[in-house]
Design a protein around this motif. Structure first.
Motif, PDB file in Angstrom:
ATOM      1  N   ALA A  55     -24.680  -5.749  85.566  1.00 21.78           N
ATOM      2  CA  ALA A  55     -23.560  -6.172  85.121  1.00 21.78           C
ATOM      3  C   ALA A  55     -24.142  -7.609  84.131  1.00 21.78           C
ATOM      4  CB  ALA A  55     -22.653  -6.810  85.625  1.00 21.78           C
ATOM      5  N   GLY A  56     -24.150  -6.982  83.112  1.00 24.93           N
ATOM      6  CA  GLY A  56     -24.707  -8.128  82.237  1.00 24.93           C
ATOM      7  C   GLY A  56     -22.851  -9.553  81.239  1.00 24.93           C
ATOM      8  N   PRO A  57     -23.322 -10.004  80.656  1.00 23.44           N
ATOM      9  CA  PRO A  57     -22.694 -10.739  80.163  1.00 23.44           C
ATOM     10  C   PRO A  57     -21.760 -10.705  79.035  1.00 23.44           C
ATOM     11  CG  PRO A  57     -24.799 -10.839  78.663  1.00 23.44           C
ATOM     12  CD  PRO A  57     -25.213  -9.806  79.702  1.00 23.44           C
ATOM     13  N   ILE A  97     -19.212  -5.280  87.491  1.00 20.30           N
ATOM     14  CA  ILE A  97     -19.098  -4.151  86.142  1.00 20.30           C
ATOM     15  C   ILE A  97     -19.441  -3.997  85.191  1.00 20.30           C
ATOM     16  CG2 ILE A  97     -17.512  -3.817  84.532  1.00 20.30           C
ATOM     17  CD1 ILE A  97     -15.660  -6.404  85.345  1.00 20.30           C
ATOM     18  N   ALA A  98     -20.402  -3.184  85.759  1.00 14.38           N
ATOM     19  CA  ALA A  98     -22.234  -2.472  84.674  1.00 14.38           C
ATOM     20  C   ALA A  98     -22.073  -1.889  83.264  1.00 14.38           C
ATOM     21  CB  ALA A  98     -22.859  -1.432  85.840  1.00 14.38           C
ATOM     22  N   THR A  99     -21.630  -3.239  82.585  1.00 16.35           N
ATOM     23  CA  THR A  99     -22.048  -2.756  81.440  1.00 16.35           C
ATOM     24  C   THR A  99     -22.683  -2.819  80.776  1.00 16.35           C
ATOM     25  OG1 THR A  99     -21.778  -5.498  81.219  1.00 16.35           O
ATOM     26  CG2 THR A  99     -19.658  -4.905  80.775  1.00 16.35           C
ATOM     27  N   GLY A 124     -31.398 -13.699  80.608  1.00 18.47           N
ATOM     28  CA  GLY A 124     -31.909 -12.838  81.341  1.00 18.47           C
ATOM     29  C   GLY A 124     -32.044 -12.690  82.623  1.00 18.47           C
ATOM     30  N   VAL A 125     -31.314 -12.295  83.738  1.00 16.44           N
ATOM     31  CA  VAL A 125     -32.022 -12.114  84.890  1.00 16.44           C
ATOM     32  C   VAL A 125     -32.077 -10.260  84.714  1.00 16.44           C
ATOM     33  CG1 VAL A 125     -29.480 -12.093  86.048  1.00 16.44           C
ATOM     34  CG2 VAL A 125     -31.532 -11.827  87.269  1.00 16.44           C
ATOM     35  N   VAL A 126     -30.968  -9.804  83.591  1.00 14.14           N
ATOM     36  CA  VAL A 126     -30.710  -8.392  83.378  1.00 14.14           C
ATOM     37  C   VAL A 126     -31.544  -8.002  83.127  1.00 14.14           C
ATOM     38  CG1 VAL A 126     -29.382  -6.795  81.853  1.00 14.14           C
ATOM     39  CG2 VAL A 126     -28.116  -8.326  83.375  1.00 14.14           C
ATOM     40  N   ASP A 127     -32.466  -8.497  81.837  1.00  8.54           N
ATOM     41  CA  ASP A 127     -33.613  -8.337  81.008  1.00  8.54           C
ATOM     42  C   ASP A 127     -34.617  -8.153  82.156  1.00  8.54           C
ATOM     43  OD1 ASP A 127     -31.849  -8.624  79.146  1.00  8.54           O
ATOM     44  OD2 ASP A 127     -32.982 -10.278  78.484  1.00  8.54           O
ATOM     45  N   ALA A 128     -34.866  -9.198  82.667  1.00  7.93           N
ATOM     46  CA  ALA A 128     -35.686  -9.589  84.476  1.00  7.93           C
ATOM     47  C   ALA A 128     -35.775  -7.682  85.074  1.00  7.93           C
ATOM     48  CB  ALA A 128     -35.798 -10.434  85.173  1.00  7.93           C
ATOM     49  N   ALA A 129     -34.451  -8.066  85.330  1.00 10.76           N
ATOM     50  CA  ALA A 129     -34.535  -6.728  86.583  1.00 10.76           C
ATOM     51  C   ALA A 129     -34.906  -5.362  85.835  1.00 10.76           C
ATOM     52  CB  ALA A 129     -33.090  -6.121  86.842  1.00 10.76           C
ATOM     53  N   MET A 130     -34.303  -4.940  84.087  1.00 13.29           N
ATOM     54  CA  MET A 130     -34.411  -3.352  83.473  1.00 13.29           C
ATOM     55  C   MET A 130     -36.003  -2.943  83.384  1.00 13.29           C
ATOM     56  SD  MET A 130     -31.087  -3.342  81.539  1.00 13.29           S
ATOM     57  CE  MET A 130     -31.696  -1.658  80.857  1.00 13.29           C
ATOM     58  N   LYS A 131     -36.961  -4.513  83.380  1.00 14.21           N
ATOM     59  CA  LYS A 131     -38.943  -4.178  82.999  1.00 14.21           C
ATOM     60  C   LYS A 131     -39.129  -3.825  84.196  1.00 14.21           C
ATOM     61  CE  LYS A 131     -38.342  -6.848  79.109  1.00 14.21           C
ATOM     62  NZ  LYS A 131     -38.306  -8.420  78.850  1.00 14.21           N
ATOM     63  N   THR A 132     -38.298  -3.376  85.542  1.00 14.69           N
ATOM     64  CA  THR A 132     -39.343  -3.200  86.850  1.00 14.69           C
ATOM     65  C   THR A 132     -39.691  -2.008  87.109  1.00 14.69           C
ATOM     66  OG1 THR A 132     -37.482  -3.107  88.177  1.00 14.69           O
ATOM     67  CG2 THR A 132     -37.901  -5.327  87.752  1.00 14.69           C
ATOM     68  N   GLY A 133     -39.005  -1.454  85.968  1.00 10.34           N
ATOM     69  CA  GLY A 133     -39.154   0.063  86.655  1.00 10.34           C
ATOM     70  C   GLY A 133     -38.621   1.035  87.727  1.00 10.34           C
ATOM     71  N   LYS A 134     -38.009  -0.391  88.241  1.00  4.92           N
ATOM     72  CA  LYS A 134     -36.755   0.459  89.267  1.00  4.92           C
ATOM     73  C   LYS A 134     -35.659   0.934  88.460  1.00  4.92           C
ATOM     74  CE  LYS A 134     -38.412  -1.479  93.882  1.00  4.92           C
ATOM     75  NZ  LYS A 134     -39.188  -0.824  94.104  1.00  4.92           N
ATOM     76  N   ARG A 135     -34.664   1.800  89.105  1.00  2.78           N
ATOM     77  CA  ARG A 135     -33.094   2.034  88.232  1.00  2.78           C
ATOM     78  C   ARG A 135     -32.704   0.961  89.074  1.00  2.78           C
ATOM     79  NH1 ARG A 135     -29.271   5.492  87.031  1.00  2.78           N
ATOM     80  NH2 ARG A 135     -27.159   5.127  88.175  1.00  2.78           N
TER      81      ARG A 135
END
Length: 480
Positions: A243-245, A450-452, A228-239
């Motif tokens: 590190a996901g599940p 760990i940025a998967t 959830g938090v990963v998806d939200a961060a990737m939609k912000t437009g920032k780099r």
């Protein structure tokens, strides 16, 4: 102009600015260092403004300051491991108390400024230097499972790269995060005079997360958490470095040359550490043909407790919520039992076991929720596969394409290679516990991010830099 006049002018300017701020005439946030809350702020604007100031202070201090800070944080993690570990356990109430200090002590192996080596080129047309530059202010989102270790590891990597950081920790571990960040800031200030290099939101919320991620003065995001938090961060437009599940399988090959007691010890070491809270930990065992019973027997010999079908079913009803009854619908993990001790899980089924037991195991099929879900509990399902091809198929399906971590025990080089290629995970450990993939019992280094999802892998100082090039044409080239 005399020094007295300069001082008087500075005082007047400071007083005017303060009055303007109090009247709302300018939008400059006040940066305060409160006793016991150095770097701890109520809102995103204050935290980011303070971190920007910290970044600028670090820029002036140079590389030597980065090294000093990294060594200081590492020493504090070792010296405060027991105290911080106890505080974190008491706040979060998950995992195994005795393992909390070990995670903090492991921070010693996080990479520092020494990893940032510039690359130079010299030729007929001059010289060129590629170097790693900082981004500026980074926002870090950290999980409940490893609050202070993740924060400390991020600080080392990010500051080594020349950045400052604002954390929005998981609310369940925010108090210990604030305590550690205050102490780290105080130590940095005392050692080299920089304030607010590391900041945090005292009471983090979804609103503070959104405010930080959208803040115009934030340069980079580092997210360690669930989908959830990963998806939200990737939609912000920032780099964003995310590190996901994961749901890491361990395959035990049918191989007479294997030492099955060692295999069992490795699985218990990795899967049982901190009650299975590690994202890289063995979550399900797939054993091939004759190795199935050998693995099962060895696990019991090494201290794991084998549950029968009725006991497993009782635990399953408690730790998973099913929409249409057990075995039907989509199971939802009951977070109450994440990181619970094996004896607490066993009591659900009316089984009394010693508190020193590190692992429960149960025979299941490949579709069982304990196989398919990232349960983060010290209860490992073991699944029988008829051959290696089927084992690999089960392992790949249960990992769900997260490309996080996978383990195998085998003496067949071809199969070791085949699984690595098929799984294509960020971490792949052969003939060892999962933690060997982070340099604990294996070669390498550790990081708790760990940025998967975004592909950077195990984070290093280089992860938090941007590369820039400086070229000088036709001069200073002494190579003929």
């Amino acid at each position: 102009m005399s020094q007295l006049n300069e001082a008087a002018i500075r005082d007047v300017v400071s007083e005017v600015l303060a009055q303007l701020q109090s009247k709302g005439s300018i939008g400059m946030p006040t940066i305060q260092t409160r006793p016991g809350k150095h770097g701890v702020f109520d809102d995103a604007d204050q935290a980011v403004a303070a971190a920007r100031s910290g970044f600028e202070q670090l820029q002036k201090k140079g590389w030597a300051a980065r090294t000093t800070i990294v060594n200081l944080v590492k020493k504090m993690c070792v010296d405060s491991a027991e105290r911080w570990g106890d505080i974190e356990y008491n706040e979060t109430k998950i995992g195994r108390r005795a393992h909390k200090p070990l995670k903090l002590q492991g921070v010693q192996n996080v990479l520092g400024p020494e990893f940032l080596v510039p690359q130079g080129m010299s030729g007929d047309f001059g010289i060129t230097m590629d170097e790693a530059a900082p981004w500026g202010v980074i926002v870090g989102v950290t999980p409940l499972t490893h609050s202070v270790p993740t924060i400390a590891g991020n600080i080392i990597n990010m500051v080594a790269a020349g950045n400052s950081v604002v954390f929005n920790p998981h609310p369940g571990g925010a108090a210990v995060a604030a305590l550690a960040i205050n102490e780290i800031n105080e130590a940095i200030k005392a050692e080299i005079g920089i304030s607010n290099l590391v900041c945090t939101i005292e009471k983090p919320t979804l609103d503070s997360f959104n405010s930080l991620c959208s803040h115009e003065d934030v340069d980079l995001l580092c997210i360690t958490g669930g989908p959830g938090v990963v998806d939200a961060a990737m939609k912000t437009g920032k780099r964003a470095i995310c590190a996901g599940p994961g749901n890491p399988p361990v395959v035990v090959d049918d191989c007479n040359a294997l030492d099955f007691d060692r295999v069992a010890r490795d699985i218990i070491t990795g899967g049982g550490f901190d009650n299975n809270l590690l994202c890289i930990a063995e979550k399900q065992i797939i054993a091939v043909a004759d190795s199935y019973q050998k693995t099962l027997d060895a696990m019991v010999r090494q201290g794991a407790v084998l549950l029968n079908a009725q006991q497993l079913e009782a635990i399953k009803k408690e730790v998973f919520d099913f929409k249409d009854g057990v075995g039907c619908g989509s199971p939802v993990l009951n977070r109450k039992w994440v990181g619970a001790n094996p004896d607490a899980l066993a009591r659900i089924a009316g089984l009394n076991i010693d508190s020193s037991v590190e692992m429960l195991i149960a025979e299941t099929d490949a579709n069982d929720p304990f196989v398919q879900e990232e349960q983060m509990m010290p209860l490992l399902p073991i699944v029988r596969a008829n051959d290696f091809s089927q084992a690999l198929s089960i392992a790949k399906q249960s990992e769900h394409g997260d490309k996080h971590s996978a383990m195998i025990h085998s003496m067949n080089v071809e199969r070791l290679t085949q699984m690595g290629q098929e799984m294509d995970t960020t971490i792949y450990v052969k003939n060892g516990p999962c933690v060997a993939g982070l340099g604990m019992g294996g070669e390498g280094f550790i990081s708790y991010s760990i940025a998967t999802t975004t592909g950077e892998g195990i984070t290093t100082p280089r992860t938090f830099t941007r590369y820039r090039r400086c070229t000088l044409v036709n001069n200073l080239n002494i190579v003929r």
